[in-house]
Design a protein around this motif. Structure first.
Motif, short mmCIF file in Angstrom:
data_model
loop_
_atom_site.label_atom_id
_atom_site.label_comp_id
_atom_site.label_asym_id
_atom_site.label_seq_id
_atom_site.Cartn_x
_atom_site.Cartn_y
_atom_site.Cartn_z
N MET A 1 72.31 118.56 37.39
CA MET A 1 73.16 116.78 37.74
C MET A 1 71.78 115.99 36.76
O MET A 1 70.64 116.15 37.34
N ASP A 2 71.83 114.74 37.01
CA ASP A 2 71.44 113.65 36.35
C ASP A 2 70.42 113.19 37.47
O ASP A 2 69.38 112.78 37.47
N SER A 3 71.50 113.44 38.23
CA SER A 3 70.63 112.48 39.68
C SER A 3 68.96 113.25 40.19
O SER A 3 68.79 112.44 40.95
N GLN A 270 58.81 105.28 38.59
CA GLN A 270 57.78 106.10 39.26
C GLN A 270 58.20 106.59 40.28
O GLN A 270 58.57 107.72 40.73
N GLN A 271 58.97 105.57 40.92
CA GLN A 271 59.23 105.81 41.94
C GLN A 271 60.56 105.82 42.30
O GLN A 271 61.11 107.24 43.11
N ALA A 272 61.46 105.95 41.91
CA ALA A 272 62.92 106.90 41.40
C ALA A 272 62.65 108.22 41.59
O ALA A 272 63.00 108.74 41.88
N ALA A 273 61.79 107.74 40.29
CA ALA A 273 61.28 110.09 40.06
C ALA A 273 61.22 110.73 41.31
O ALA A 273 60.50 111.82 41.53
N LYS A 274 59.45 110.09 41.88
CA LYS A 274 59.30 110.33 43.44
C LYS A 274 60.74 110.71 44.01
O LYS A 274 60.70 111.53 44.53
N GLU A 275 61.00 109.87 44.23
CA GLU A 275 62.43 110.25 44.63
C GLU A 275 63.43 111.46 44.73
O GLU A 275 63.77 111.86 45.62
N ARG A 276 63.49 111.44 43.50
CA ARG A 276 64.50 112.19 42.74
C ARG A 276 63.40 113.92 43.13
O ARG A 276 64.69 114.92 43.05
N ALA A 277 62.34 113.83 42.79
CA ALA A 277 61.62 114.91 43.04
C ALA A 277 61.55 115.30 44.79
O ALA A 277 61.64 116.67 45.01
N ALA A 278 61.34 114.67 45.43
CA ALA A 278 61.66 114.77 46.98
C ALA A 278 63.05 115.34 47.55
O ALA A 278 63.09 116.69 48.31
N ARG A 279 64.22 115.07 47.26
CA ARG A 279 65.60 114.95 46.99
C ARG A 279 65.67 116.66 46.59
O ARG A 279 66.70 117.85 47.24
N LEU A 280 65.11 117.05 45.60
CA LEU A 280 65.51 118.63 45.17
C LEU A 280 64.17 119.73 46.21
O LEU A 280 65.32 120.52 46.13
N THR A 281 63.06 119.08 46.58
CA THR A 281 62.51 119.57 47.29
C THR A 281 63.58 120.19 48.53
O THR A 281 63.52 121.07 48.82
#
Length: 287
Positions: A1-3, A270-281
């Motif tokens: 998923m892109d999200s 950058q903030q959006a990328a960190k939020e995606r990484a947090a969701r994935l984790t």
């Protein structure tokens, strides 16, 4: 998923570690001073851009492109690369010495811009105090071959280690010159026009001296961080004391920037990328 896509690099990469640093604003300026020493590169800029009348717009577009390749999703990064390749494919310029017409997307020019940019990023971050091992520096160069591919370069032909970057600089130095265009762009970079929002107080009779002097200090630091051979081409001294002074300045500036609130240190991508990484984790841990 892109999200949930972490893009070309991700939180475990050296690239994210390096680009976490706000001090890279100095690195970006350093790379422009370096790039100005390549006659064809500067001819391409001078003949195909409105940098003198749209300096800040150009800066914002460049910063947005870099941030998209670093922190955007894979789809966003690849789309940004396609747009840039399409733009470059249409542009031509004339060699200031031979009069020969050349393409802006000539691989030699693209390689020069890429190497000066990534070398400026990682070397500035390290000299500012970011702890990076030699293996991490090599890892950064290797990772950045993915960004090189976005602009149309063959990754295999792009330096992928610090030793390869040093060798590249040694080989290309014979092609570099201090041309009129280089001098004009360097002067422009050192004393650019004030954006209209900041120029308003001047029109009202207020004083912007501190802001101007602060920028001149950043520009002076960027010049001092150049390799000794590049400083000599600009008419400066390639002395170790110059590099030491620049190191002290860039370390102090890094500490000052680190004290700023996060919303000023991190852009929306950058903030959006960190939020995606947090969701994935969180999703992985819950599974």
């Amino acid at each position: 998923m892109d999200s949930d896509d972490l893009g070309l690099f991700g939180p475990g990469s050296v690239t994210w570690k390096v680009h976490e640093e706000p001090i890279l604003i100095v690195a970006g300026l350093r790379s422009l001073y370096l790039q100005a020493l390549h006659p064809r590169t500067m001819a391409g800029v001078a003949q195909n851009s409105r940098y003198q009348t749209d300096a800040w717009g150009r800066l914002v577009r460049t910063a947005t492109y870099v941030a998209t390749t670093i922190y955007g999703t894979t789809t966003e990064a690849e789309a940004a690369g396609r747009r840039l390749r399409t733009l470059h494919a249409r542009l031509r310029a004339r060699d200031p010495f031979t009069g020969e017409e050349f393409r802006i997307d000539d691989p030699e020019l693209l390689r020069w811009v890429h190497v000066t940019e990534v070398e400026s990023f990682v070397s500035t971050a390290r000299r500012a105090g970011l702890a990076l091992t030699d293996d991490e520096v090599d890892g950064y160069y290797t990772e950045q071959r993915r960004a090189a591919a976005l602009v149309g370069l063959d990754p295999a032909g792009v330096p992928g280690t610090a030793a390869e970057v040093d060798d590249y600089y040694r080989r290309i130095r014979g092609d570099l010159r201090m041309t009129r265009e280089a001098a004009e762009i360097a002067l422009f970079l050192t004393a650019p026009p004030i954006p209209w929002k900041l120029s308003l107080p001047v029109k009202l009779g207020l004083h912007l001296g501190p802001a101007r002097w602060a920028y001149l200090g950043i520009a002076g630091t960027a010049l001092g961080l150049l390799p000794a051979w590049a400083r000599r081409m600009y008419g400066g001294l390639g002395l170790p004391t110059t590099a030491l002074s620049a190191d002290l300045s860039v370390r102090a500036l890094r500490l000052a920037l680190a004290a700023l609130p996060r919303r000023y240190r991190e852009g929306p991508l950058q903030q959006a990328a960190k939020e995606r990484a947090a969701r994935l984790t969180a999703t992985t841990e819950a599974a």
